[in-house]
Design an enzyme around this catalytic site. Structure first.
Site, PDB file in Angstrom:
ATOM      1  N   GLU A  29      35.255  10.684   3.642  1.00 57.72           N
ATOM      2  CA  GLU A  29      34.776  10.552   2.261  1.00 57.72           C
ATOM      3  C   GLU A  29      35.103   9.159   1.758  1.00 57.72           C
ATOM      4  OE1 GLU A  29      35.826  13.708  -0.512  1.00 57.72           O
ATOM      5  OE2 GLU A  29      36.269  12.243  -2.069  1.00 57.72           O
ATOM      6  N   GLU A  38      38.213  13.736   5.608  1.00 58.79           N
ATOM      7  CA  GLU A  38      38.011  15.010   4.906  1.00 58.79           C
ATOM      8  C   GLU A  38      38.468  16.174   5.777  1.00 58.79           C
ATOM      9  OE1 GLU A  38      37.476  17.105   2.666  1.00 58.79           O
ATOM     10  OE2 GLU A  38      37.287  15.783   0.936  1.00 58.79           O
ATOM     11  N   ASP A  85       0.853  -1.178   0.000  1.00 60.05           N
ATOM     12  CA  ASP A  85       0.000   0.000   0.000  1.00 60.05           C
ATOM     13  C   ASP A  85       0.893   1.233   0.000  1.00 60.05           C
ATOM     14  OD1 ASP A  85      -1.668   2.065   0.461  1.00 60.05           O
ATOM     15  OD2 ASP A  85      -2.396   1.377   2.417  1.00 60.05           O
ATOM     16  N   HIS A  99      30.076  15.108  -4.682  1.00 60.52           N
ATOM     17  CA  HIS A  99      30.524  15.457  -6.034  1.00 60.52           C
ATOM     18  C   HIS A  99      30.218  14.301  -6.974  1.00 60.52           C
ATOM     19  CE1 HIS A  99      33.781  18.205  -4.082  1.00 60.52           C
ATOM     20  NE2 HIS A  99      32.553  18.606  -3.845  1.00 60.52           N
ATOM     21  N   ARG A 123      38.497  24.913  -7.463  1.00 64.01           N
ATOM     22  CA  ARG A 123      37.497  24.137  -6.721  1.00 64.01           C
ATOM     23  C   ARG A 123      36.373  24.982  -6.142  1.00 64.01           C
ATOM     24  NH1 ARG A 123      39.821  18.865  -5.738  1.00 64.01           N
ATOM     25  NH2 ARG A 123      41.818  18.943  -6.811  1.00 64.01           N
ATOM     26  N   GLU A 135      30.491  12.494   1.003  1.00 65.94           N
ATOM     27  CA  GLU A 135      31.156  12.891   2.257  1.00 65.94           C
ATOM     28  C   GLU A 135      30.134  12.791   3.387  1.00 65.94           C
ATOM     29  OE1 GLU A 135      34.299  16.151   0.393  1.00 65.94           O
ATOM     30  OE2 GLU A 135      32.363  16.862   1.089  1.00 65.94           O
ATOM     31  N   ARG A 145      29.936  19.782  -8.682  1.00 63.82           N
ATOM     32  CA  ARG A 145      30.245  19.907  -7.256  1.00 63.82           C
ATOM     33  C   ARG A 145      29.071  20.398  -6.414  1.00 63.82           C
ATOM     34  NH1 ARG A 145      35.699  19.899  -6.173  1.00 63.82           N
ATOM     35  NH2 ARG A 145      35.437  21.355  -4.441  1.00 63.82           N
ATOM     36  N   GLU A 184      33.182  17.332 -13.296  1.00 63.45           N
ATOM     37  CA  GLU A 184      32.852  17.100 -11.883  1.00 63.45           C
ATOM     38  C   GLU A 184      31.812  18.129 -11.463  1.00 63.45           C
ATOM     39  OE1 GLU A 184      35.777  18.237  -8.937  1.00 63.45           O
ATOM     40  OE2 GLU A 184      35.024  16.768  -7.503  1.00 63.45           O
ATOM     41  N   GLU A 229      31.399  10.903  -4.999  1.00 64.44           N
ATOM     42  CA  GLU A 229      32.291  11.100  -3.845  1.00 64.44           C
ATOM     43  C   GLU A 229      31.481  11.542  -2.629  1.00 64.44           C
ATOM     44  OE1 GLU A 229      35.957  13.474  -4.637  1.00 64.44           O
ATOM     45  OE2 GLU A 229      34.899  14.068  -6.449  1.00 64.44           O
TER      46      GLU A 229
END
Ligand code: GLN
Ligand code: MG
Ligand code: MG
Ligand code: MG
Length: 446
Positions: free
Chosen positions: A198, A191, A52, A247, A318, A136, A337, A335, A134
């Site tokens: 991570e 990290e 359900d 990421h 970054r 974290e 981020r 990537e 990745e």
């Protein structure tokens, strides 16, 4: 090729499995499962288990509350033993399921179906999305009462080499369990923030990547519990230190070749890569409502903590939303981020793919790459370089989602409607609460 039903039954017998979990997720990404005993294995494997759906978040529609769980046999795995008592009760296996209506049609509110629909759209153009993630997360101590705290007991991560630190041992244990379950882990590390870790997954097709993330979160929490700790995927549990991101390294393959690589292109990137990045950037305000879905998500997206604040891409920096790492050839990738691990990985990957495909179809040209620290750019410089800002909060992000036709269409009406309703209610709850900061700041000031 996925194992046959008969083969899975055999594996269940040989593995002495007592319970089979039929796993799926609600619209918010919360993992759900129905556990069936041996006597039901055959029925479960042939897709005969009904449930359900009316009390599952985002599934609510009284008229279609009966739903079927259709197991994806390729996802079958036997869980490792998480605790001694558990071992004595026999083994537990799981299969990830698609959610179908009683007619056998896919249920449009099933996040896995939403992702599959985008994957099929890419396949029509001969393209396959690969994603390397990745995640974290933080490991926190539990208080006397067993409830989670934001204490880490990990005083730095810099000078505490801590071979005996609980966090280090636990992280390794998590990685071991994941490897035992057949996941391809590329690395695990501490990290930047105290108590923050991570674990990196090798890239895989988008559906497998989303399945892996949802299972991963469950495994991390389960193993942490065994160590008396709390694993949290809250994007910004502690102010003043890095938050937790998720990421995602994206690449599109055609016939075994990465379409993002072109030795003759600028940065050795193909037109396809640039258009894909163009689409990601253009739709990022709407995407944000899925990749950064909690009130807390936006407390991560502030300058100074390696999380994106502006809509820009870079081959080096970054602080950008999209970074293109140095590897080329078949490893060429973008990537992304922006996402954080509180997201529903199926919906997050679905909208990333939808945005990238839209970029390719529209031949969207991204603004020039920005190679410097965007946190340090002035408002004028940003305007000059066509650097836009991301939504400031969940409220803004939900409006951006509703305005973005491409991202809305990727979710489909059913998922969109339920998602907006649930998330706007969440925002209203938050907005009505008086937070400690306000008392501290204003109580005797005004
Ligand atoms: N924790 C950062 C984030 O919020 C990322 C840090 C890193 O992996 N370099 O996205
Ligand atoms: Mg990393
Ligand atoms: Mg990291
Ligand atoms: Mg990264």
């Amino acid at each position: 090729p996925p194992p046959t039903q008969a083969r899975v039954l055999e594996l269940l017998q040989e593995g002495r499995v007592n319970f089979l979990r039929l796993q799926f997720t609600d619209i918010l990404g919360t993992i759900k499962n129905i556990e069936v005993p041996r006597s039901q294995f055959e029925k479960a494997l042939s897709g005969g288990v009904m449930f359900d759906g009316s009390s599952i978040q985002g599934f609510t529609r009284i008229e279609e509350s009966d739903m079927l769980l259709a197991p994806d046999l390729s996802t079958f795995l036997i869980y490792p033993q998480f605790s001694r008592e558990e071992g004595e009760r026999g083994k537990v296996a799981r299969i990830i399921c698609d959610v179908n209506l009683p007619s056998g049609e896919p249920f449009p509110g099933d996040p896995r179906f939403v992702l599959k629909r985008q994957i099929a759209r890419a396949a029509e153009a001969g393209l396959t999305l690969y994603a390397g993630t990745e995640p974290e997360f933080f490991l926190f101590e539990r208080g006397e009462d067993g409830r989670g705290t934001t204490r880490t007991g990990d005083h730095a991560g810099y000078f505490d080499l801590a071979p005996l630190d609980k966090g280090e041992r636990l992280r390794r244990e998590i990685a071991n369990k994941l490897v035992e379950m057949g996941f391809e882990i590329e690395g695990a590390h501490h990290e930047a923030a105290p108590g923050q870790h991570e674990i990196d997954f090798r890239y895989q097709d988008a559906l497998a990547a989303a399945d892996a993330i949802s299972t991963f979160k469950f495994v991390v929490k389960r193993v942490a519990l065994e160590y008396g700790l709390l694993a949290s995927f809250l994007p910004k549990p502690v102010a003043g230190v890095n938050g937790s991101g998720l990421h995602v390294h994206l690449s599109l393959f055609r016939d075994g070749h990465n379409t993002f690589h072109d030795p003759a292109g600028e940065f050795e990137l193909s037109e396809t890569a640039l258009h894909f990045i163009g689409g990601l950037l253009e739709h990022s305000p709407g995407i944000c409502a899925l990749t950064n879905p909690t009130v807390n998500s936006f407390k991560r997206l502030v300058p100074g903590f390696e999380a994106p604040v502006n809509v820009a891409w870079s081959t080096s920096n970054r602080s950008a939303l999209v970074r293109v790492p140095a590897k080329r050839g078949n490893s060429t990738r973008a990537e992304f981020r922006l996402p954080d691990p509180s997201c529903n990985p199926y919906l997050a990957l679905a909208v990333m793919l939808a945005a990238g495909l839209d970029g390719i179809e529209q031949k969207t040209v991204p603004p020039p790459a920005i190679q410097r620290n965007i946190y340090q750019m002035t408002v004028r410089e940003k305007r000059h370089h066509r650097v836009r800002e991301l939504p400031r909060d969940l409220y803004d992000a939900l409006d951006s989602l509703e305005r973005d036709e491409v991202i809305s269409a990727a979710l489909g009406n059913h998922a969109l409607e339920h998602y907006l309703r649930a998330k706007r209610a969440e925002w209203r709850n938050y907005a009505a609460v008086v937070h400690p900061w306000e008392i501290e700041q204003y109580l005797d000031l005004v």
